[in-house]
Design an enzyme around this catalytic site. Sequence first.
Site, PDB file in Angstrom:
ATOM      1  N   ASP A  11       1.004  -1.080   0.125  1.00 36.84           N
ATOM      2  CA  ASP A  11       0.098   0.131  -0.084  1.00 36.84           C
ATOM      3  C   ASP A  11       0.836   1.208  -0.052  1.00 36.84           C
ATOM      4  OD1 ASP A  11      -1.478   2.076   0.628  1.00 36.84           O
ATOM      5  OD2 ASP A  11      -2.823   1.039   2.325  1.00 36.84           O
ATOM      6  N   HIS A  18      -8.290   4.999   2.268  1.00 36.64           N
ATOM      7  CA  HIS A  18      -7.813   3.810   2.150  1.00 36.64           C
ATOM      8  C   HIS A  18      -8.705   2.885   0.984  1.00 36.64           C
ATOM      9  CE1 HIS A  18      -4.498   4.203   4.966  1.00 36.64           C
ATOM     10  NE2 HIS A  18      -5.547   5.046   5.566  1.00 36.64           N
ATOM     11  N   LYS A 132      -7.611  -5.114   3.607  1.00 32.98           N
ATOM     12  CA  LYS A 132      -8.257  -4.921   5.054  1.00 32.98           C
ATOM     13  C   LYS A 132      -8.268  -6.070   5.828  1.00 32.98           C
ATOM     14  CE  LYS A 132      -9.127  -0.587   3.766  1.00 32.98           C
ATOM     15  NZ  LYS A 132      -8.107  -0.545   2.795  1.00 32.98           N
ATOM     16  N   TYR A 228       1.202   0.612  14.569  1.00 31.42           N
ATOM     17  CA  TYR A 228       0.197   0.410  13.526  1.00 31.42           C
ATOM     18  C   TYR A 228       0.607   1.244  12.153  1.00 31.42           C
ATOM     19  CZ  TYR A 228      -4.238   0.539  10.843  1.00 31.42           C
ATOM     20  OH  TYR A 228      -5.055   0.627   9.894  1.00 31.42           O
ATOM     21  N   LYS A 231      -3.032  -2.834   7.999  1.00 34.71           N
ATOM     22  CA  LYS A 231      -3.138  -4.333   8.127  1.00 34.71           C
ATOM     23  C   LYS A 231      -2.060  -4.848   7.078  1.00 34.71           C
ATOM     24  CE  LYS A 231      -5.286  -6.401  11.288  1.00 34.71           C
ATOM     25  NZ  LYS A 231      -4.313  -6.566  12.344  1.00 34.71           N
ATOM     26  N   GLN A 241      -5.139 -28.292 -10.121  1.00 34.44           N
ATOM     27  CA  GLN A 241      -5.385 -29.619 -11.230  1.00 34.44           C
ATOM     28  C   GLN A 241      -4.461 -30.428 -10.979  1.00 34.44           C
ATOM     29  OE1 GLN A 241      -8.530 -27.352 -12.238  1.00 34.44           O
ATOM     30  NE2 GLN A 241      -8.070 -29.530 -13.003  1.00 34.44           N
TER      31      GLN A 241
HETATM   32  C1  F6R Z   1      -7.622  -0.461   7.648  1.00 36.29           C
HETATM   33  C2  F6R Z   1      -7.432   0.772   6.941  1.00 36.29           C
HETATM   34  C3  F6R Z   1      -8.354   1.865   7.424  1.00 36.29           C
HETATM   35  C4  F6R Z   1      -7.626   3.026   8.261  1.00 36.29           C
HETATM   36  C5  F6R Z   1      -8.546   4.196   8.573  1.00 36.29           C
HETATM   37  C6  F6R Z   1      -7.828   5.191   9.493  1.00 36.29           C
HETATM   38  O1  F6R Z   1      -6.528  -1.481   7.213  1.00 36.29           O
HETATM   39  O2  F6R Z   1      -6.521   0.998   6.322  1.00 36.29           O
HETATM   40  O3  F6R Z   1      -9.579   1.347   8.095  1.00 36.29           O
HETATM   41  O4  F6R Z   1      -7.049   2.266   9.296  1.00 36.29           O
HETATM   42  O5  F6R Z   1      -9.188   4.729   7.524  1.00 36.29           O
HETATM   43  O6  F6R Z   1      -6.846   5.625   8.729  1.00 36.29           O
HETATM   44  P1  F6R Z   1      -5.851   6.706   9.095  1.00 36.29           P
HETATM   45  O7  F6R Z   1      -5.156   6.389  10.402  1.00 36.29           O
HETATM   46  O8  F6R Z   1      -4.904   6.782   7.757  1.00 36.29           O
HETATM   47  O9  F6R Z   1      -6.637   8.123   8.896  1.00 36.29           O
HETATM   48 MG    MG Z   2      -4.192   2.099   3.142  1.00 35.42          MG
HETATM   49 MG    MG Z   3      -4.762  -2.381   2.064  1.00 37.22          MG
END
Ligand code: F6R
Ligand code: MG
Ligand code: MG
Length: 364
Positions: A11, A18, A132, A228, A231, A241
């Site tokens: 990503d 996202h 996700k 964090y 994900k 096959q």
């Molecule tokens: C989960 C994901 C989104 C972000 C959420 C907050 O993997 O990517 O749910 O965690 O949109 O994002 P930020 O912290 O970038 O504002």
């Molecule tokens: Mg993202």
């Molecule tokens: Mg992603």
Amino acid sequence: MKVTLSVIKADIGGWVGHCGMHPDLIAEGEANMAKAKKSGLLIDYHVTKCGDDLQFIMTHKEGVDSKKVHEMAWNAFMSCTSVAKKLRLHGAGQDLLTNAFSGNIKGQGPGVAEMEIEEREAEPIVVFMADKTASGAWNLPLYHMFCDPFNSIGLVISSNMHKGFKFEVLDIKESKKVLFECPEELYDMLVFIGSPSRFSVRAVYSRETGEIAAASSTQKLSLIAGRYVGKDDPVCIVRCQGIFPAVGEILEPFARPHIVEGWMRGSHHGPLLPVAVKQATPTRFDGPPRVIAAGFQLADGKLVGPLDLFDDPAFNNARQQALDMADMLRRHGPFEPHRLPLDEMEYTTLPQVMQKLHQRFEKI
Ligand code: F6R
Ligand code: MG
Ligand code: MG
């Protein structure tokens, strides 16, 4: 002929938020891959996306963990990040955790699934890509594909699958691995892979020939970064096959959607929704988590495809079931089991709230 399949994803900026991937990033990724093919490093490639993840599906002759291939992919993600920064995409470069390439892209943020194979006369493969969710999301479907006769009838009536499969399972927290011979050790294996946040199936091998059947990405971003950063959004390559399950046996587990961790802020449980590539844009509460399946035949390392395997009305009921499961879980809002247990949440305010309130807690 020996050929290596490498699926490397990251990503490096979402559009919008996202939810998805800006077409300019795909174009920049393709330009980089085309250059690598022209130079002779790659035999072939396919660039795609799942949600906000850019996916490089590549074939080459360099073997797994090739410094050359990993470095090329790293540089391609870097140049896509420059495009993402110009467009001010959300979280531009978020999965590139280090400034410079260090020899192996694993451990630097991107997810990697690779296998070196002797290409068969006909070599059908499926590349699963999810958004996700976390790497343990493949445990249950891999179990169904390679161990469950109610899913894969080939285990019962095909002589070259009847011996079963060997599973390599990683303990992600302790950095250890263990092998299980299935079906004999199924019950032992389930003790571990039933906890997908800690144990994750990294590879599966045929017991008929010893050949690799499946390989998945097991990188855990939060452990690599120590905080964090989104994900893991894992990928998984599965051969089909012959001595392996048929394409239909490999897709069948996704007709019964299961619950995975991820979704909003990487801190919830939700159903894994099988969708066509064009529907892999997790919007509702940043989800629900999505999985796509790209099918290819290999021809001397050339990727003949993709066929968008979940773009099929046969998965409509699964999608409806997954959406009903999503409604049921969403009703719990910030309560478990929708929200993850405290120690597994990627986002948490627990330390700050505890700090503020600790004097108000009285002994009872
Ligand atoms: C989960 C994901 C989104 C972000 C959420 C907050 O993997 O990517 O749910 O965690 O949109 O994002 P930020 O912290 O970038 O504002
Ligand atoms: Mg993202
Ligand atoms: Mg992603």
